[in-house]
Design a protein around this motif. Structure first.
Motif, PDB file in Angstrom:
ATOM      1  N   ILE A 203       0.850  -1.205   0.000  1.00 39.90           N
ATOM      2  CA  ILE A 203       0.000   0.000   0.000  1.00 39.90           C
ATOM      3  C   ILE A 203       0.882   1.250   0.000  1.00 39.90           C
ATOM      4  N   ILE A 204       0.506   2.237  -0.824  1.00 42.42           N
ATOM      5  CA  ILE A 204       1.187   3.537  -0.804  1.00 42.42           C
ATOM      6  C   ILE A 204       0.150   4.590  -0.451  1.00 42.42           C
ATOM      7  N   LEU A 233       4.498   2.078   6.918  1.00 42.50           N
ATOM      8  CA  LEU A 233       3.734   2.244   5.676  1.00 42.50           C
ATOM      9  C   LEU A 233       4.529   3.097   4.694  1.00 42.50           C
ATOM     10  N   MET A 234       4.393   2.776   3.407  1.00 40.58           N
ATOM     11  CA  MET A 234       5.053   3.600   2.396  1.00 40.58           C
ATOM     12  C   MET A 234       4.178   4.826   2.123  1.00 40.58           C
ATOM     13  N   CYS A 235       4.844   5.982   2.029  1.00 40.12           N
ATOM     14  CA  CYS A 235       4.080   7.230   1.964  1.00 40.12           C
ATOM     15  C   CYS A 235       4.762   8.243   1.041  1.00 40.12           C
ATOM     16  N   LEU A 236       3.953   8.920   0.241  1.00 37.70           N
ATOM     17  CA  LEU A 236       4.431  10.032  -0.592  1.00 37.70           C
ATOM     18  C   LEU A 236       3.717  11.287  -0.124  1.00 37.70           C
ATOM     19  N   LEU A 281       3.047   1.915 -12.633  1.00 40.09           N
ATOM     20  CA  LEU A 281       4.458   1.514 -12.492  1.00 40.09           C
ATOM     21  C   LEU A 281       4.605   0.389 -11.467  1.00 40.09           C
ATOM     22  N   LEU A 282       3.880   0.505 -10.348  1.00 37.33           N
ATOM     23  CA  LEU A 282       4.007  -0.529  -9.310  1.00 37.33           C
ATOM     24  C   LEU A 282       3.351  -1.833  -9.755  1.00 37.33           C
ATOM     25  N   ASN A 301      11.300   3.480  -5.286  1.00 39.18           N
ATOM     26  CA  ASN A 301      11.885   3.917  -6.559  1.00 39.18           C
ATOM     27  C   ASN A 301      10.794   4.087  -7.616  1.00 39.18           C
ATOM     28  N   GLY A 302       9.803   3.197  -7.587  1.00 37.82           N
ATOM     29  CA  GLY A 302       8.680   3.309  -8.526  1.00 37.82           C
ATOM     30  C   GLY A 302       7.850   4.563  -8.251  1.00 37.82           C
ATOM     31  N   VAL A 303       7.634   4.860  -6.975  1.00 38.74           N
ATOM     32  CA  VAL A 303       6.878   6.069  -6.625  1.00 38.74           C
ATOM     33  C   VAL A 303       7.644   7.302  -7.112  1.00 38.74           C
TER      34      VAL A 303
END
Ligand SMILES: NC(=O)C1=CN([C@@H]2O[C@H](COP(=O)(O)OP(=O)(O)OC[C@H]3O[C@@H](n4cnc5c(N)ncnc54)[C@H](OP(=O)(O)O)[C@@H]3O)[C@@H](O)[C@H]2O)[C@@H](O)CC1
Ligand SMILES: Nc1ncnc2c1ncn2[C@@H]1O[C@H](COP(=O)(O)OP(=O)(O)OP(=O)(O)O)[C@@H](O)[C@H]1O
Length: 363
Positions: A203-204, A233-236, A281-282, A301-303
């Motif tokens: 999850i992003i 958690l991955m976060c932008l 991309l992911l 890297n994809g984000v």
């Protein structure tokens, strides 16, 4: 290595390119991705389709939209493009959970966007309209059950959560005026606890600065179990520069920063479009490298790559349209921006699977 046509170079993009599909892998329909949008509400038909329209320009083969069963929303979304395959969510029914099993909708889905345009329980349009409010609450429960079911299948389908999806994570009981809505709030919270726990490797979360303010205070209250680096958690965090990293109960730990200049026009919908770029991309990362060990750093890297493409698309659209630039102008520039970030990647000769085999034979 850079490929023909690429004009920017960054280690994160260079590391990501070997995971992208090759021309030789494009043989069957769907090999370039099957994109699912769990988006939209009668109020925001635009946001419902922006992720899928962006995914198509990125290069996915097929876009599915599973939307609240409201005729205007379904019709407007279908009219946006014949390439959007729109169907309606079933009404949520606690006694018939099998209706919400992901496999009923999956069609080999490779990535999911959840949240843009869902609207919020706090919307004024729901204040004195219990029918519309109940319809909204029902759709949210249907969507969350489908998401959870996708995670239970352990299929490693990346999920980007944005906009009103983030609001659902951060909403508080105090924000919900009607006492009769509290049981719904409790169900949403419980579903999200499971979703964020089970899906922390795929999850992003993509908050804007305002949404991040609420997200940070929610996680600091330790409502979700993200206490250590294992379940971070991955976060932008989107903004003038895009900050990409991990979120734990202690806050945000930045790993990458995308500081490419974008367009100057801050029109609505760009965040929704970005979800379509990142999810595509992911999805490619997971679906074309099934035998490789994919890490959270590969995801980041994809984000970063998706953020770079979006900034470049915004810049090109602004150069052409100036202050008249709207989200659809930016979507139209995604192919050019993808080329500027990734070059002619599809015609390269080696992917990560070849590289890892290479490493094994050399050892
Ligand atoms: N063409 C279309 O269809 C478009 C549709 N769009 C759709 O519009 C929807 C809204 O997106 P948005 O970007 O306008 O929302 P955003 O500015 O982040 O927040 C709005 C205000 O909410 C308030 N707030 C209160 N509690 C909060 C909480 N827990 N978390 C976050 N905020 C909280 C907060 O108030 P404040 O903190 O300032 O008091 C803030 O000012 C969404 O569905 C999106 O997809 C857009 O993409 C544009 C194009
Ligand atoms: N101050 C800024 N300067 C330059 N670019 C920005 C700025 N703020 C956001 N962006 C860029 O705009 C895009 C969308 O980010 P934004 O913060 O507007 O998302 P959002 O509010 O979720 O969008 P949406 O209108 O779809 O809800 C991202 O590519 C981000 O990098």
């Amino acid at each position: 290595m850079t490929y023909k046509g690429a004009i920017i170079q960054h280690p994160a993009i260079q590391k990501f390119i070997p995971y992208l599909p090759l021309k030789s892998q494009m043989v069957i329909k769907g090999a370039m991705g099957r994109h699912l949008s769990l988006t939209g509400s009668p109020r925001f038909p635009g946001a419902a389709t922006f992720p899928a329209m962006s995914a198509l320009q990125m290069g996915v083969d097929l876009t599915y939209l599973l939307l609240p069963p409201e005729q205007n929303l379904l019709l407007l979304s279908r009219m946006k493009s014949s390439d959007l395959m729109v169907s309606s969510l079933p009404l949520y029914d606690e006694k018939n959970k099998s209706k919400f099993e992901f496999k009923n909708y999956s069609n080999n889905i490779t990535c999911i966007v959840f949240g843009p345009g869902l609207s919020r329980i706090t919307d004024l349009s729901y204040k004195n309209n219990s029918e519309a409010r109940n319809f909204y609450k029902n759709s949210v429960l249907a969507q969350l059950n489908i998401l959870l079911s996708s995670l239970e299948q352990n299929n490693k389908i990346p999920i980007v959560i944005d906009a009103d999806g983030l609001f659902l994570i951060t909403q508080t009981k105090e924000q919900i005026e009607n006492d009769e809505d509290h049981p719904w709030f409790d169900k949403v919270r419980s579903l999200f606890k499971q979703i964020l726990k089970n899906g922390n490797d795929r999850i992003i979360l993509t908050p804007n600065l305002n949404e991040y303010k609420y997200l940070e205070s929610t996680i600091k209250n330790k409502i979700y179990d993200i206490s250590d680096s294992q379940n971070a958690l991955m976060c932008l965090i989107k903004g003038r520069t895009d900050k990409i990293g991990f979120l734990t109960d202690d806050g945000f730990n930045q790993v990458l920063e995308c500081d490419i200049d974008g367009g100057l026009k801050r029109c609505g919908g760009l965040g929704d479009c970005l979800t379509g770029c990142i999810s595509t991309l992911l999805g490619w990362l997971e679906s074309t490298n099934k035998s490789a060990k994919i890490t959270k750093h590969d995801y980041l890297n994809g984000v970063f790559t998706g953020c770079s493409i979006m900034k470049l698309a915004g810049k090109r659209a602004f150069e052409e349209k100036g202050i008249s630039c709207v989200a659809e102008d930016v979507i139209a520039k995604i192919p050019q921006a993808r080329e500027e970030a990734l070059g002619d990647f599809i015609n390269r000769t080696e992917n990560i699977n070849d590289t890892s085999t290479d490493k094994i034979t050399k050892q």
